[in-house]
Write a protein that holds these residues in place. Structure first.
Motif, PDB file in Angstrom:
ATOM      1  N   ALA A  19     -39.804  42.803 -27.105  1.00 22.87           N
ATOM      2  CA  ALA A  19     -40.854  42.272 -26.578  1.00 22.87           C
ATOM      3  C   ALA A  19     -41.863  43.349 -25.663  1.00 22.87           C
TER       4      ALA A  19
ATOM      5  N   THR B 297     -38.781  39.164 -19.634  1.00 25.77           N
ATOM      6  CA  THR B 297     -39.168  39.389 -21.208  1.00 25.77           C
ATOM      7  C   THR B 297     -38.394  37.818 -21.642  1.00 25.77           C
TER       8      THR B 297
ATOM      9  N   SER C  51     -35.894  42.016 -25.691  1.00 31.82           N
ATOM     10  CA  SER C  51     -36.050  40.676 -25.228  1.00 31.82           C
ATOM     11  C   SER C  51     -34.883  40.063 -24.605  1.00 31.82           C
TER      12      SER C  51
ATOM     13  N   ARG D 245     -36.699  35.309 -24.419  1.00 32.51           N
ATOM     14  CA  ARG D 245     -35.960  35.377 -25.717  1.00 32.51           C
ATOM     15  C   ARG D 245     -36.679  35.049 -26.742  1.00 32.51           C
TER      16      ARG D 245
END
Length: 194
Positions: free
Chosen positions: A90, A75, A112, A77
């Motif tokens: 996310a 995932t 995330s 950032r």
């Protein structure tokens, strides 16, 4: 003395007075009924709406539960924008194991910035599908209170608008009566100013 005079001005429609018309009494009753409906009905509607919302949020907290899952994909950032980001979440593919030992894969909202293979916490609904986290008890109580206040305000606005329409109709009737009186008085006097 001032308090008595003020109360007399507020209640003039209810006093016996030779100049008081039937429309004045009807208007006084409309005002009384509207404010009573706003006070009692608005309170009742607000409490019922808040209670229903609180029960709904409580049911969400009861039906949803958290489980530990493993990320199947990275995932990224989320970089903050000029407006800022509301959440650092996310949607990613995750894998989790149920208490009966079966493995499931699905997409869920996760924090995330994690790599594939990281352990994350996800929320499942009563049928085992990924869903969002239910509101906390404090957040649910706050939102239920706001929903109740909004429902009470909407009901009060509707009651007030209904009262205003009824009073507007009374005003239209008064204007028609005044017009007939002016016509009658003008015919008696023999001349008109227009």
């Amino acid at each position: 003395m001032r308090r008595t005079k003020c109360a007399g001005q507020l209640l003039w429609r209810w006093r016996s007075n030779p100049l008081r018309r039937h429309n004045d009494v009807v208007e006084a009753w409309i005002i009384l009924v509207v404010w009573t409906v706003i006070a009692l009905g608005g309170t009742l509607v607000g409490v019922m709406a808040g209670h229903a919302a609180d029960e709904s949020f409580g049911q969400l907290r009861h039906e949803r539960h958290s489980v530990s899952a493993v990320l199947v994909e990275n995932t990224a950032r989320i970089a903050p924008t000029a407006e800022g980001t509301a959440h650092d979440w996310a949607r990613a593919t995750v894998r989790w194991t149920t208490p009966d030992g079966s493995t499931h894969t699905g997409r869920a909202l996760v924090d995330s910035g994690h790599r594939a293979g990281s352990r994350v916490v996800i929320w499942l609904d009563s049928s085992g599908r990924p869903t969002t986290e239910p509101p906390t008890a404090w957040a649910a109580a706050f939102e239920a209170g706001m929903l109740g206040a909004g429902a009470a305000a909407a009901f009060a606005g509707l009651a007030f608008a209904t009262g205003r329409v009824a009073r507007w109709r009374l005003d239209q009737r008064r204007y028609a009566e005044w017009g007939r009186e002016w016509d009658r008085l003008g015919a008696q006097g023999g001349h008109k100013t227009t």
